[in-house]
Design a protein around this motif. Structure first.
Motif, PDB file in Angstrom:
ATOM      1  N   ALA A 119       0.831  -1.468  -0.015  1.00 50.16           N
ATOM      2  CA  ALA A 119       0.137  -0.030  -0.071  1.00 50.16           C
ATOM      3  C   ALA A 119       0.789   1.377  -0.151  1.00 50.16           C
ATOM      4  O   ALA A 119       0.667   2.132  -0.778  1.00 50.16           O
ATOM      5  CB  ALA A 119      -0.802  -0.138   1.085  1.00 50.16           C
ATOM      6  N   PRO A 120       1.716   1.321   0.616  1.00 48.76           N
ATOM      7  CA  PRO A 120       2.656   2.563   0.987  1.00 48.76           C
ATOM      8  C   PRO A 120       3.554   2.836  -0.505  1.00 48.76           C
ATOM      9  O   PRO A 120       4.085   4.183  -0.551  1.00 48.76           O
ATOM     10  CB  PRO A 120       3.767   2.639   1.876  1.00 48.76           C
ATOM     11  N   THR A 121       3.831   1.787  -1.349  1.00 48.39           N
ATOM     12  CA  THR A 121       4.479   1.835  -2.376  1.00 48.39           C
ATOM     13  C   THR A 121       3.695   2.229  -3.708  1.00 48.39           C
ATOM     14  O   THR A 121       4.377   2.278  -4.699  1.00 48.39           O
ATOM     15  CB  THR A 121       5.389   0.355  -2.713  1.00 48.39           C
ATOM     16  N   LEU A 122       2.404   2.343  -3.723  1.00 47.28           N
ATOM     17  CA  LEU A 122       1.718   2.504  -4.974  1.00 47.28           C
ATOM     18  C   LEU A 122       1.866   3.741  -5.566  1.00 47.28           C
ATOM     19  O   LEU A 122       2.283   4.688  -4.874  1.00 47.28           O
ATOM     20  CB  LEU A 122       0.135   2.284  -4.687  1.00 47.28           C
ATOM     21  N   THR A 123       1.955   3.549  -6.876  1.00 48.95           N
ATOM     22  CA  THR A 123       2.207   4.771  -7.677  1.00 48.95           C
ATOM     23  C   THR A 123       1.044   4.694  -8.685  1.00 48.95           C
ATOM     24  O   THR A 123       0.848   3.786  -9.631  1.00 48.95           O
ATOM     25  CB  THR A 123       3.538   4.811  -8.537  1.00 48.95           C
TER      26      THR A 123
END
Length: 145
Positions: A119-123
């Motif tokens: 989740a924190p790495t989504l682009t």
């Protein structure tokens, strides 16, 4: 002093009946509750961009869950790919599809752990979660976060 005779524990059905709650008729099992979808996001609830930066963990049957973002699904390494279409006619293609499914289905705890890691790495369209949070985008309530 005599020891009192221990009472037999009541079943949940007996407790519900005693409390006046609905009880299924004899022979009908209690209703089952199955969690089928979890929403995982590093963007706060109420933020206008949250929907685009949300991973969905969906129940896929037989105790297995998928980790999806849009139309893509994560494998155990966190790599995103699209589910291959299956025609039902080509055994080789179906075997590839079944191999893909096996790599993209997880027990619930594993699926949630993977979704929380990703989740924190989504682009999305070149913008990361950090970019969205840093730009002070308005929330649904119109306040700045």
């Amino acid at each position: 002093m005599t020891n009192p005779v221990p009472k037999t524990a009541m079943t949940m059905r007996e407790i519900r009946h005693q409390l006046g709650h609905p009880v299924p008729p004899p022979g009908v099992p209690d209703a089952e509750v199955l969690p089928v979808r979890f929403v995982v996001s590093s963007v706060p609830e109420g933020h206008n961009a949250r929907h685009a930066y949300t991973i969905n963990v969906h129940y896929r049957g037989e105790g297995m869950y998928s980790v999806g973002h849009g139309l893509a699904y994560a494998d155990g390494d966190g790599a995103w790919s699209y589910e291959p279409s299956r025609s039902g006619e080509d055994d080789e293609h179906d075997a590839d599809g079944l191999t893909w499914i096996a790599a993209h289905r997880f027990e619930l705890t594993t699926a949630l752990r993977l979704a929380r890691r990703l989740a924190p790495t989504l682009t999305v369209r070149g913008r990361s979660v950090a970019d969205v949070l840093a730009d002070g985008s308005p929330t649904a309530e119109g306040t700045q976060r």
